[in-house]
Design an enzyme around this catalytic site. Structure first.
Site, PDB file in Angstrom:
ATOM      1  N   CYS A 127     -15.490   2.644 -27.117  1.00 53.39           N
ATOM      2  CA  CYS A 127     -16.834   3.132 -27.319  1.00 53.39           C
ATOM      3  C   CYS A 127     -17.498   3.366 -25.968  1.00 53.39           C
ATOM      4  O   CYS A 127     -18.310   2.549 -25.516  1.00 53.39           O
ATOM      5  CB  CYS A 127     -17.590   2.094 -28.128  1.00 53.39           C
ATOM      6  N   GLU A 165       4.429  -6.480   1.587  1.00 52.34           N
ATOM      7  CA  GLU A 165       4.134  -6.923   0.214  1.00 52.34           C
ATOM      8  C   GLU A 165       3.762  -5.748  -0.675  1.00 52.34           C
ATOM      9  O   GLU A 165       2.601  -5.583  -1.045  1.00 52.34           O
ATOM     10  CB  GLU A 165       3.056  -8.021   0.211  1.00 52.34           C
ATOM     11  N   PRO A 166       4.774  -4.944  -1.063  1.00 58.92           N
ATOM     12  CA  PRO A 166       4.500  -3.822  -1.960  1.00 58.92           C
ATOM     13  C   PRO A 166       4.257  -4.277  -3.397  1.00 58.92           C
ATOM     14  O   PRO A 166       4.903  -5.216  -3.870  1.00 58.92           O
ATOM     15  CB  PRO A 166       5.790  -2.996  -1.894  1.00 58.92           C
ATOM     16  N   GLY A 167       3.329  -3.641  -4.069  1.00 61.67           N
ATOM     17  CA  GLY A 167       3.085  -3.905  -5.485  1.00 61.67           C
ATOM     18  C   GLY A 167       3.366  -2.623  -6.248  1.00 61.67           C
ATOM     19  O   GLY A 167       4.397  -2.458  -6.903  1.00 61.67           O
ATOM     20  N   GLY A 172       0.782  -1.235   0.000  1.00 64.80           N
ATOM     21  CA  GLY A 172       0.000   0.000   0.000  1.00 64.80           C
ATOM     22  C   GLY A 172       0.813   1.285   0.000  1.00 64.80           C
ATOM     23  O   GLY A 172       0.246   2.369   0.117  1.00 64.80           O
TER      24      GLY A 172
HETATM   25  N1  LLP Z   1      -1.207  -7.049  -0.206  1.00 66.84           N
HETATM   26  C1  LLP Z   1      -2.535  -7.212  -0.283  1.00 66.84           C
HETATM   27  C2  LLP Z   1      -3.183  -8.163   0.601  1.00 66.84           C
HETATM   28  C3  LLP Z   1      -3.275  -6.465  -1.200  1.00 66.84           C
HETATM   29  O1  LLP Z   1      -4.592  -6.629  -1.246  1.00 66.84           O
HETATM   30  C4  LLP Z   1      -2.615  -5.573  -2.069  1.00 66.84           C
HETATM   31  C5  LLP Z   1      -3.370  -4.821  -3.057  1.00 66.84           C
HETATM   32  C6  LLP Z   1      -1.220  -5.443  -1.965  1.00 66.84           C
HETATM   33  C7  LLP Z   1      -0.540  -6.192  -1.009  1.00 66.84           C
HETATM   34  C8  LLP Z   1      -0.434  -4.511  -2.835  1.00 66.84           C
HETATM   35  O2  LLP Z   1      -0.822  -3.196  -2.652  1.00 66.84           O
HETATM   36  P1  LLP Z   1       0.011  -2.007  -3.342  1.00 66.84           P
HETATM   37  O3  LLP Z   1       1.372  -1.978  -2.687  1.00 66.84           O
HETATM   38  O4  LLP Z   1       0.130  -2.321  -4.768  1.00 66.84           O
HETATM   39  O5  LLP Z   1      -0.791  -0.798  -3.076  1.00 66.84           O
HETATM   40  N2  LLP Z   1      -6.327  -1.910  -8.629  1.00 66.84           N
HETATM   41  C9  LLP Z   1      -6.093  -0.902  -7.617  1.00 66.84           C
HETATM   42  C10 LLP Z   1      -5.254  -1.410  -6.485  1.00 66.84           C
HETATM   43  C11 LLP Z   1      -5.841  -2.612  -5.807  1.00 66.84           C
HETATM   44  C12 LLP Z   1      -4.970  -3.088  -4.703  1.00 66.84           C
HETATM   45  C13 LLP Z   1      -5.441  -4.415  -4.232  1.00 66.84           C
HETATM   46  N3  LLP Z   1      -4.607  -4.975  -3.241  1.00 66.84           N
HETATM   47  C14 LLP Z   1      -5.433   0.303  -8.286  1.00 66.84           C
HETATM   48  O6  LLP Z   1      -5.213   0.272  -9.482  1.00 66.84           O
HETATM   49  O7  LLP Z   1      -5.157   1.292  -7.610  1.00 66.84           O
END
Ligand code: LLP
Length: 439
Positions: free
Chosen positions: A361, A290-292, A248
């Site tokens: 569209c 767990e960064p994404g 997050g």
């Molecule tokens: N861990 C868990 C359990 C999660 O649910 C998520 C994201 C992450 C880690 C990674 O979060 P991050 O570091 O990427 O913020 N589609 C949305 C984001 C959905 C996130 C869902 N869970 C967007 O495009 O903003």
């Protein structure tokens, strides 16, 4: 447009990423094209890990592959020593095909199927992040069937709201994810797991939201969990070995976004976990994150070719590109904001504001409203920054538009890592209508 990572303006006056001219990339690979700055992904992976290394504790940084999963991306995560968060059989399959070590894979999800669970047990993944009581039953069956002990983390919802967009809040109590702390669900789950020989309970997990710019939410969530650990330790001597505080961490999409350096989030987490553990006189648990988005988000740029325009006098000037909500759903879904520039003439003065429309569209298919640009012409290349997370991952075939290609750039080299879909790919699963039976 803010220049992230290795992005610069080169001698030809073009936007260059990873030492590669983006105008040439657009020409060689076509558009729309996702371009990833590999050096920036490596830098972020190292920043998170180095923040932990300064402290004497065990940790894991797991890449949340939902942000962008592909064979090459998973291999890059492996090269950088990351662990991996997956949420589906498909993400698991990709990870295994990429040769990612199964023992560093953590399986998330609020409705894992028996089939997905079996696949993960057979592969020997590191742990399941258990979401609910039904999943516990499925896990027990799978453990018995395979004669294996399964390592588990319990996903908890600590009831902490992080400041972010409503759609992506997952940490509050009224959430579809995880076991609720306040109503006693977590305690009930822990007790039932501890009774079973087929389970090894590693610890607890929480994820409080996405695109977070402060440390307060993480600190509050950890404190809340520790207030329960105190209780569980006193009443049935339960102490977690691992505390996973989720992902997050925010990134800069536009100038209003003000993210912290990765080390700031980690320092705050380590401080609160150490302080709380000392107060309870228990061993400091391992901290996992767990960064994404923060690993891949600002490393991605999408290149588009400009096509048609529509000027409504005194109202708005629309400029359409050859992609849209099919390659970036975030503006339509979350009203997400992006920055952009003309990659072939970034130095020219912005004449006025233009609104960038996609080609789908759907009136809501707008990528950027009111973007200052020099007068655009058809064939100009528009670069939109920060599309690396949840861009390709949420891309789709609306209007039967093929998904774009993805290239990785680093040290002056470009490598195609996902091919552009073809029309043939679009009908791959289609079957023709049955011929009527003539009687
Ligand atoms: N861990 C868990 C359990 C999660 O649910 C998520 C994201 C992450 C880690 C990674 O979060 P991050 O570091 O990427 O913020 N589609 C949305 C984001 C959905 C996130 C869902 N869970 C967007 O495009 O903003």
């Amino acid at each position: 447009m803010y220049l992230h990572g290795t992005s610069t303006i080169n001698e030809e006056g073009h936007l260059s990423i990873g030492g590669v001219d983006t105008v040439k990339l657009a020409k060689n690979y076509g558009t729309p094209l996702y371009v990833y700055d590999v050096a920036l992904i490596r830098q972020r992976a190292r920043e998170f890990q180095e923040a932990f290394k300064k402290h004497n504790l065990n940790y894991q940084v797991a890449y949340a592959s939902k942000a962008f999963s592909s064979i090459a991306m998973i291999q890059l995560a492996e090269e950088e020593g990351l662990s991996l968060d997956i949420v589906s059989g498909g993400e698991l399959y990709t990870a295994l095909k990429a040769g990612f070590p199964a023992e560093r894979i953590h399986f998330h999800g609020n409705n894992k199927s028996a089939e997905e669970i079996n696949m993960a047990v057979e592969a020997g993944i590191g742990c399941f992040v258990v979401d609910n009581f039904y999943e516990l039953e499925l896990l027990e069956e799978a453990a018995e069937e395979h004669g294996k002990t399964l390592s588990l983390l319990l996903r908890t919802t600590p009831g902490v709201e992080a400041h972010t967009h409503d759609y992506i809040l997952t940490g509050q109590e009224d959430s579809k994810f995880g076991f609720d702390l306040n109503s006693g669900q977590v305690e009930k789950a822990i007790q039932s797991i501890l009774k079973k020989d087929c389970f090894n309970l590693l610890g607890l997990h929480c994820h409080i939201g996405s695109q977070i710019f402060e440390t307060t939410g993480f600190v509050m969530a950890a404190e809340k969990i520790f207030s329960y650990i105190k209780k569980w330790n006193e009443s049935f001597s339960y102490v977690p070995k691992v505390l996973n505080l989720g992902g997050g961490f925010g990134i800069r999409y536009v100038k209003e976004d003000d993210p912290l350096h990765p080390s700031r989030y980690i320092e705050a987490m380590i401080k609160v976990v150490k302080t709380q553990a000392e107060q309870l006189e228990i061993n400091v648990p391992e901290i996992w994150i767990e960064p994404g988005r923060s690993l891949v988000g600002d490393a991605g740029t999408t290149l588009y070719t400009i096509g048609s325009q529509k000027e409504i006098p005194n109202v708005r000037h629309y400029v359409a590109v050859d992609g849209g909500m099919s390659d970036n759903l975030r503006p339509a879904l979350y009203q997400a904001k992006y920055e952009g520039m003309l990659a072939n003439r970034p130095k020219e003065t912005a004449e006025e504001k233009f609104s960038i429309a996609g080609k789908c569209c759907e009136s809501g298919d707008m990528l950027i409203w009111d973007l200052p640009l020099p007068n655009p012409n058809h064939e100009d290349v528009l670069a939109v920054s920060c599309t690396g997370a949840y861009g390709y991952a949420m891309s789709n075939n609306y209007n039967r538009i093929p998904r774009p290609a993805v290239v990785f750039v680093e040290n002056g080299d470009a490598q195609l890592v996902i091919k552009r879909e073809t029309y043939e790919d679009l009908i791959r699963c289609d079957l023709p209508l049955k011929k009527p039976v003539v009687k």
